[in-house]
Design a protein around this motif. Structure first.
Motif, PDB file in Angstrom:
ATOM      1  N   VAL A 228       0.861  -1.181   0.000  1.00 26.08           N
ATOM      2  CA  VAL A 228       0.000   0.000   0.000  1.00 26.08           C
ATOM      3  C   VAL A 228       0.897   1.232   0.000  1.00 26.08           C
ATOM      4  CG1 VAL A 228      -1.853   1.224   1.172  1.00 26.08           C
ATOM      5  CG2 VAL A 228      -1.734  -1.268   1.299  1.00 26.08           C
ATOM      6  N   ARG A 229       0.678   2.133  -0.972  1.00 21.68           N
ATOM      7  CA  ARG A 229       1.524   3.324  -1.087  1.00 21.68           C
ATOM      8  C   ARG A 229       0.698   4.483  -1.634  1.00 21.68           C
ATOM      9  NH1 ARG A 229      -0.487   3.052  -5.854  1.00 21.68           N
ATOM     10  NH2 ARG A 229       0.343   1.597  -7.378  1.00 21.68           N
ATOM     11  N   ASP A 230       1.303   5.678  -1.611  1.00 22.26           N
ATOM     12  CA  ASP A 230       0.607   6.856  -2.104  1.00 22.26           C
ATOM     13  C   ASP A 230       0.685   6.913  -3.626  1.00 22.26           C
ATOM     14  OD1 ASP A 230       3.112   7.907  -2.829  1.00 22.26           O
ATOM     15  OD2 ASP A 230       3.330   8.965  -0.929  1.00 22.26           O
ATOM     16  N   GLN A 231       0.213   8.029  -4.189  1.00 24.34           N
ATOM     17  CA  GLN A 231       0.116   8.158  -5.632  1.00 24.34           C
ATOM     18  C   GLN A 231       1.355   8.777  -6.269  1.00 24.34           C
ATOM     19  OE1 GLN A 231      -2.263   6.113  -6.746  1.00 24.34           O
ATOM     20  NE2 GLN A 231      -3.278   7.643  -7.991  1.00 24.34           N
ATOM     21  N   ALA A 255      -6.733   7.199   1.667  1.00 22.39           N
ATOM     22  CA  ALA A 255      -6.757   8.549   2.223  1.00 22.39           C
ATOM     23  C   ALA A 255      -6.080   9.536   1.281  1.00 22.39           C
ATOM     24  CB  ALA A 255      -6.074   8.571   3.593  1.00 22.39           C
ATOM     25  N   HIS A 256      -4.999   9.097   0.644  1.00 22.51           N
ATOM     26  CA  HIS A 256      -4.293   9.978  -0.276  1.00 22.51           C
ATOM     27  C   HIS A 256      -5.128  10.248  -1.521  1.00 22.51           C
ATOM     28  CE1 HIS A 256      -0.936  11.047  -3.161  1.00 22.51           C
ATOM     29  NE2 HIS A 256      -0.732  11.877  -2.148  1.00 22.51           N
ATOM     30  N   SER A 563      -1.794   3.902   3.876  1.00 21.79           N
ATOM     31  CA  SER A 563      -0.389   3.777   4.285  1.00 21.79           C
ATOM     32  C   SER A 563      -0.106   4.665   5.493  1.00 21.79           C
ATOM     33  CB  SER A 563       0.532   4.167   3.125  1.00 21.79           C
ATOM     34  OG  SER A 563       0.290   5.494   2.708  1.00 21.79           O
ATOM     35  N   ALA A 564      -1.172   4.965   6.261  1.00 24.95           N
ATOM     36  CA  ALA A 564      -1.035   5.866   7.412  1.00 24.95           C
ATOM     37  C   ALA A 564      -0.056   5.329   8.451  1.00 24.95           C
ATOM     38  CB  ALA A 564      -2.401   6.106   8.053  1.00 24.95           C
ATOM     39  N   SER A 565       0.052   4.005   8.558  1.00 22.11           N
ATOM     40  CA  SER A 565       0.972   3.442   9.555  1.00 22.11           C
ATOM     41  C   SER A 565       2.413   3.845   9.267  1.00 22.11           C
ATOM     42  CB  SER A 565       0.844   1.915   9.579  1.00 22.11           C
ATOM     43  OG  SER A 565       1.090   1.366   8.294  1.00 22.11           O
ATOM     44  N   SER A 566       2.765   3.943   7.976  1.00 20.46           N
ATOM     45  CA  SER A 566       4.118   4.403   7.626  1.00 20.46           C
ATOM     46  C   SER A 566       4.268   5.889   7.901  1.00 20.46           C
ATOM     47  CB  SER A 566       4.409   4.115   6.152  1.00 20.46           C
ATOM     48  OG  SER A 566       4.672   2.747   5.935  1.00 20.46           O
ATOM     49  N   GLU A 567       3.227   6.655   7.598  1.00 17.41           N
ATOM     50  CA  GLU A 567       3.298   8.097   7.835  1.00 17.41           C
ATOM     51  C   GLU A 567       3.384   8.413   9.323  1.00 17.41           C
ATOM     52  OE1 GLU A 567       0.347  10.338   5.823  1.00 17.41           O
ATOM     53  OE2 GLU A 567       0.624   9.322   3.907  1.00 17.41           O
TER      54      GLU A 567
END
Length: 604
Positions: A228-231, A255-256, A563-567
């Motif tokens: 899972v990653r952002d755009q 979320a992103h 990917s909020a856990s990474s952020e």
């Protein structure tokens, strides 16, 4: 030193023996002898205590004096050397303090800390900063080994999240977290790495770093299902490379994407853009004027309102714009009262007040953004939110953006832009039956009816589940998630033509099917769970009924929605690498973040 309980021993039945202070240090040994509790010497006893007192004065003078008959204060307060076992416990507690509370190891060299330890444990020698760092790395090494064993023994399928962040010392870090469901259907999320990333932030370098981290944990390629990653284009490139090489599916952070959809709504909307610009300028005035802020509090009190400071938004967090609007609209009249008071506000600043049209527009915009904010908070804060929730929620959000009678032109334009963005970014008009988002929803007992899909697409999803359920995925499960490419010579199975009876009577559900068909049909016939139910509890109780579907559920329901856990790691890393610690080595940052974020898991 013996306790005072020795005075209560029965030495012949007479209570007068208990009145002598020497009985604090002797106990009876038979009828004619006593033993000194200090030196273990044996002495005759014929009813008197003179010989016993003489022994204490001659051999135990540091403890007993004839004048007082009580222990010397010096002997009581004498510093006892801390035992090695206790010192080891204290050392580990200090390591825990530095890890859990994110304190620098140089804390042990501080005067205040050393005075505290000297008072609490006088016989303890505070270890050096270097020794605490060594113990911390020992704990990190053992914790990593423990996590490696856990992942290999209890993780049926892993899903990863990743992101990149730059510290205050302009040093880049890449984070990697993993998520999985245990054999007992317990959701586990843990940190794998927070590594320094000095290389160019290209997709190739990101994918190489991810593979290096997984190799350090001896994680098999086939155990990983998705990332899972952002755009970001570099993140998309990295997951595309890993999907081609390893078969790991790239999943967008919900979320992103929602942030991008709402940002698309704000773009090219002149009225909303001007209203938000005026609001930011107005809030900025109160943030820079202590006099205006003090008067605002006074006006709020006079109007029987809570004293609240106005909020300013952050461009990278759209929901902060909503919070700014809500706070400003709620304090419209106190704000206007302050701006109209020429003794507080300069003449050139009196024009900062919004127009009546802008106030109305912000109120309408706040009501429109509230359900979107609920979706964002739900995706980012709920610990067990998997991708199964994304499509049902976004379908309802898409529907809520329909234009209604009475909407202003600006609100209609905003809704239209958001709808188009949601449709494009989530491909709602072209959902594929093998999409992880669709399959996860189909395996979720709350959303298995797939109300957001057409009947034809529902049937295609069920066929896809049957195909994947029949496949021998075994414990390695990446094949169950990755989009499978069909061979050029492979032809899709021919659809069964409906007969006249099928058209008149509907599909024949009574025809005999395979065992797997029956399992899927029984699952679909189950009553859907209420939305507030714990899906993992349901699967733990019903795994024996649907064993093949349960394997797929462990793959898809373990994929997080964001990917909020990474952020979130970066908020911890930001504290660790603050200005007063910006020289901290990257390996120390990784060890501290690992131990801090995995503390509950490692202490089980």
């Amino acid at each position: 030193m013996a306790s005072g309980s020795g005075a209560g021993l029965d030495l012949g039945g007479s209570s007068r023996h208990n009145r002598s202070d020497v009985w604090q240090y002797f106990k009876k040994d038979g009828s004619r002898n006593v033993i000194c509790t200090l030196c273990k010497g044996k002495f005759a006893y014929h009813g008197g205590t003179s010989n016993l007192r003489d022994h204490l004065q001659r051999s135990q003078s540091t403890v007993y004096t004839r004048d007082s008959g009580q222990p010397k204060i010096d002997s009581i307060m004498k510093v006892q050397k801390c035992s090695p076992a206790r010192a080891k416990i204290l050392d580990n507690l200090i390591v825990g303090l530095t890890v859990h509370d994110l304190r620098p190891t140089r804390m042990v060299e501080g005067r205040g800390f050393q005075e505290l330890m000297e008072y609490c444990e006088p016989g303890y020698t505070v270890p050096s900063r270097k020794h605490i760092s060594k113990l911390m790395f020992d704990r990190y090494t053992s914790g990593k080994a423990l996590l490696t064993d856990k992942l290999q023994s209890d993780a049926f399928s892993l899903s990863l999240t990743t992101d990149i962040w730059t510290s205050s010392s302009t040093e880049a870090y890449i984070s990697l977290t993993c998520h999985f469901l245990t054999s007992q259907w317990e959701y586990v999320d843990c940190v794998l790495a927070t590594r320094s990333f000095p290389d160019h932030h290209t997709g190739e370098n990101i994918s190489s770093t991810i593979k290096e981290v997984l190799e350090s944990y001896e994680i098999a390629d086939r155990t990983v299902s998705s990332i899972v990653r952002d755009q970001g284009s570099n993140m998309r490139r990295a997951t595309d490379l890993l999907q081609t090489e390893k078969g790991w599916a790239g999943v967008n952070c919900s979320a992103h994407i929602l942030q991008l959809c709402i940002s698309d709504g704000f773009k090219n909307n002149t009225s909303i853009d001007r209203a938000l610009g005026a609001a930011r300028k107005l809030v900025g005035h109160f943030h820079h004027s202590t006099l205006a802020t003090a008067e605002l509090y006074k006006q709020q009190s006079q109007m029987n309102m809570n004293q609240q400071k106005l909020k300013i938004d952050c461009t990278t967090r759209w929901n902060s714009t909503l919070y700014m609007i809500q706070r400003l609209v709620a304090n419209r009249w106190p704000v206007s009262a302050v701006l109209s008071d020429t003794t507080i506000t300069k003449r050139q600043d009196c024009t900062l007040d919004l127009t009546a049209h802008q106030w109305v527009l912000l109120e309408e915009l706040a009501k429109l953004l509230e359900p979107l904010e609920v979706a964002t908070v739900f995706f980012c804060t709920e610990r067990k939110v998997s991708i199964s929730c994304i499509l049902p929620i976004m379908h309802n959000v898409f529907t809520s953006m329909d234009s209604e009678e009475g909407d202003s032109a600006s609100i209609i334009a905003f809704k239209t832009a958001v709808r188009e963005s949601i449709m494009r970014r989530w491909s709602l008009d072209g959902i594929e039956p093998d999409s992880p988002l669709v399959l996860a929803a189909a395996l979720d007992p709350r959303f298995k009816s797939l109300k957001f899909l057409t009947d034809d697409l529902k049937q295609s999803v069920r066929e896809e589940l049957l195909q994947r359920k029949d496949a021998d995925c075994g414990n390695p499960t990446f094949q169950c998630v990755a989009v499978k490419e069909k061979a050029p010579s492979e032809t899709p199975p021919a659809k069964k033509k409906k007969t006249a009876l099928d058209i008149l009577l509907g599909d024949d559900n009574d025809s005999e099917g395979s065992e797997n068909d029956t399992e899927l049909e029984e699952f679909l016939l189950e009553k859907s769970l209420p939305r507030n139910s714990d899906v993992m509890v349901w699967w733990n109780m019903n795994e024996h009924r649907f064993p093949n579907l349960a394997k797929l559920a462990k793959v898809y329901l373990g994929i997080p929605a964001t990917s909020a856990s990474s952020e979130r790691l970066f908020s911890k890393a930001g504290i660790i690498t603050a200005k007063h610690r910006n020289c901290l080595k990257a390996k120390n940052v990784e060890a501290i973040v690992f131990l801090n974020k995995n503390s509950k898991f490692l202490n089980q």
